[in-house]
Design a protein around this motif. Sequence first.
Motif, mmCIF file in Angstrom:
data_model
loop_
_atom_site.group_PDB
_atom_site.id
_atom_site.type_symbol
_atom_site.label_atom_id
_atom_site.label_comp_id
_atom_site.label_asym_id
_atom_site.label_seq_id
_atom_site.Cartn_x
_atom_site.Cartn_y
_atom_site.Cartn_z
ATOM 1 N N PRO A 195 11.158 -7.003 0.312
ATOM 2 C CA PRO A 195 9.837 -7.378 0.847
ATOM 3 C C PRO A 195 8.753 -6.380 0.478
ATOM 4 O O PRO A 195 7.627 -6.770 0.180
ATOM 5 N N ASN A 217 7.769 -6.944 -3.045
ATOM 6 C CA ASN A 217 6.953 -8.147 -3.171
ATOM 7 C C ASN A 217 5.527 -7.913 -2.691
ATOM 8 O O ASN A 217 4.567 -8.378 -3.293
ATOM 9 N N PHE A 218 5.410 -7.168 -1.594
ATOM 10 C CA PHE A 218 4.092 -6.838 -1.054
ATOM 11 C C PHE A 218 3.301 -6.041 -2.092
ATOM 12 O O PHE A 218 2.150 -6.329 -2.405
ATOM 13 N N ALA A 264 3.826 -5.927 -5.310
ATOM 14 C CA ALA A 264 3.520 -6.760 -6.468
ATOM 15 C C ALA A 264 2.274 -7.598 -6.208
ATOM 16 O O ALA A 264 1.388 -7.724 -7.070
ATOM 17 N N GLY A 265 2.176 -8.137 -4.991
ATOM 18 C CA GLY A 265 1.009 -8.935 -4.620
ATOM 19 C C GLY A 265 -0.260 -8.086 -4.647
ATOM 20 O O GLY A 265 -1.306 -8.507 -5.163
ATOM 21 N N ALA A 266 -0.143 -6.877 -4.116
ATOM 22 C CA ALA A 266 -1.299 -5.984 -4.054
ATOM 23 C C ALA A 266 -1.772 -5.618 -5.459
ATOM 24 O O ALA A 266 -2.976 -5.670 -5.777
ATOM 25 N N ASN A 296 5.406 -12.346 1.352
ATOM 26 C CA ASN A 296 5.161 -10.916 1.179
ATOM 27 C C ASN A 296 4.186 -10.654 0.038
ATOM 28 O O ASN A 296 3.317 -9.798 0.121
ATOM 29 N N PHE A 297 4.378 -11.413 -1.048
ATOM 30 C CA PHE A 297 3.491 -11.276 -2.202
ATOM 31 C C PHE A 297 2.056 -11.598 -1.787
ATOM 32 O O PHE A 297 1.122 -10.845 -2.067
#
Lengths: 292, 292
Positions: A272, A275-276, A278-280, B275-276
């Motif tokens: 997680p 993924n967080f 990567a999104g940021a 999460n992304f």
Amino acid sequence: MQTVSEIDDLSPGGGSLMIAWQLKGKRVLLVGGGEVGASRIGHLLRADAHITLLSPEKGLVPTTKDYIAKYPQRITYYGRSFTGPAELHKMDLVLTAIDSPAASREIAGLCRQAKIPVNAADIPELCDFYFGAQIRDGPLQIMISSNGNGPRISALIKERVQASLGGYEGLALSKIGMLRAELKKRVPDIGGAVGRKRMKWMSKICNDWPLIDFTLLDDAMIHKLLDEGWEKNRVPTFEEVCEKPKPSVVQATSSSTSGEVSKTSRSNFLIPIANFLAGAVFMAAVMLARRR
Amino acid sequence: MQTVSEIDDLSPGGGSLMIAWQLKGKRVLLVGGGEVGASRIGHLLRADAHITLLSPEKGLVPTTKDYIAKYPQRITYYGRSFTGPAELHKMDLVLTAIDSPAASREIAGLCRQAKIPVNAADIPELCDFYFGAQIRDGPLQIMISSNGNGPRISALIKERVQASLGGYEGLALSKIGMLRAELKKRVPDIGGAVGRKRMKWMSKICNDWPLIDFTLLDDAMIHKLLDEGWEKNRVPTFEEVCEKPKPSVVQATSSSTSGEVSKTSRSNFLIPIANFLAGAVFMAAVMLARRR
């Protein structure tokens, strides 16, 4: 413990009594050395049975031949078919794994007369017991039974169950067994107040310590655990009994599974966050690109 | 099938033969109606045994009393202790769950003479078989045994195994059992070429269909599946046999578990996306805040 209403919810009947049969020093007659017979031999060897195998040589699959060659003290092989009631003499358990339902039926009938539990492969109505899909990891054994509804599904569920395990449970259990044996040497009482106190202490350490930490126990640590724990009526932490630092893989796993079983593992914990991030990063890139 | 070298890797001995004992129409003597006795009654009811329970009334826990009141046809209760060999008459299995090791030892000895399998709670050396932590979901039964090394750990591993299941496996298995029974009505042969073909077809549909799809099978679909599948020697898709659209929860789960068992479930699939997105929103907020 289950309550009566929980049992009701589960619809009480229609199942089997799932048990772990003890075959150490017991004699098992296996009739048939084909594919199914070979798989039975595997189960029987794991349970320390002595096996008498009856099968014409042409009916043996390669795995069965390997077993016969490899475990001559454990398997007595006769290259012929079942001849009659005398074969059952002194047998504790009988398994048939042959193609002929008529022959299986005859053998099962003789077993019932002699009060010997019998399993006839593929003929459920002749069986005192069924096999299922099995997992073994040291002292840990798991059986999955579909109660005859779908053997292939038992195998699929077995894969799922296997995937839910960490692979260290068997080793951890062996070490817990060593700890229990050492404690029983100190206080050998069966039942009574001391027995209950021993059971409670073992339960408490099993609850408090992450399972994977037990894999690192050695003789010195076991003694220290009993001296500092049992004798003082408390449960020491892992760090109290171990001078060496934990290997990092154990540290990562045990910190996320402390005490109660947790469904997270090290990787589940990191994914997680990844993924967080990567999104940021993605959004930062998009916004920076638009700004230019 | 396991190879000999795989068995070797697992270290052959030291285990039990894990079996699903059939107790339908069988008689079981249970001596002791305390906590352990009550849990034994639960196991025995699930296996359709007839239970004869011996225990002075003062030794009964509330759950045992509930069972006795609720299942008078299944449990014959005598408010007294074990009196001697006559109690074993016509019994198929004997379980003791009492505090006195001496009494357990006496009963186990009598059982051995009479060739009746016996389990004496807490005294492993008297037991022909052990119990373990158990999971039941309809026809699905799973047993976890530590082979006496750590009963508390079996319970913890049971929680982990339970968490790896979707909760629909029991229902799916029931439906597969209905499909198999219907197919056996059409082709009742035991063994031989037809038996093998039947087994192969059942295996193929179990491999091809996501397990959860079976939960939706009804009588009409089962007949269509056999007409369009078995009779034409092929495996239809779920959509071919079902006119109604799949409920969305089944759709989401089955699309991520098609055929082979997959470790992802619907929520596991959505969490990384969430999460992304959370990371992206966070970064957007930070950058917009800085821009002002």
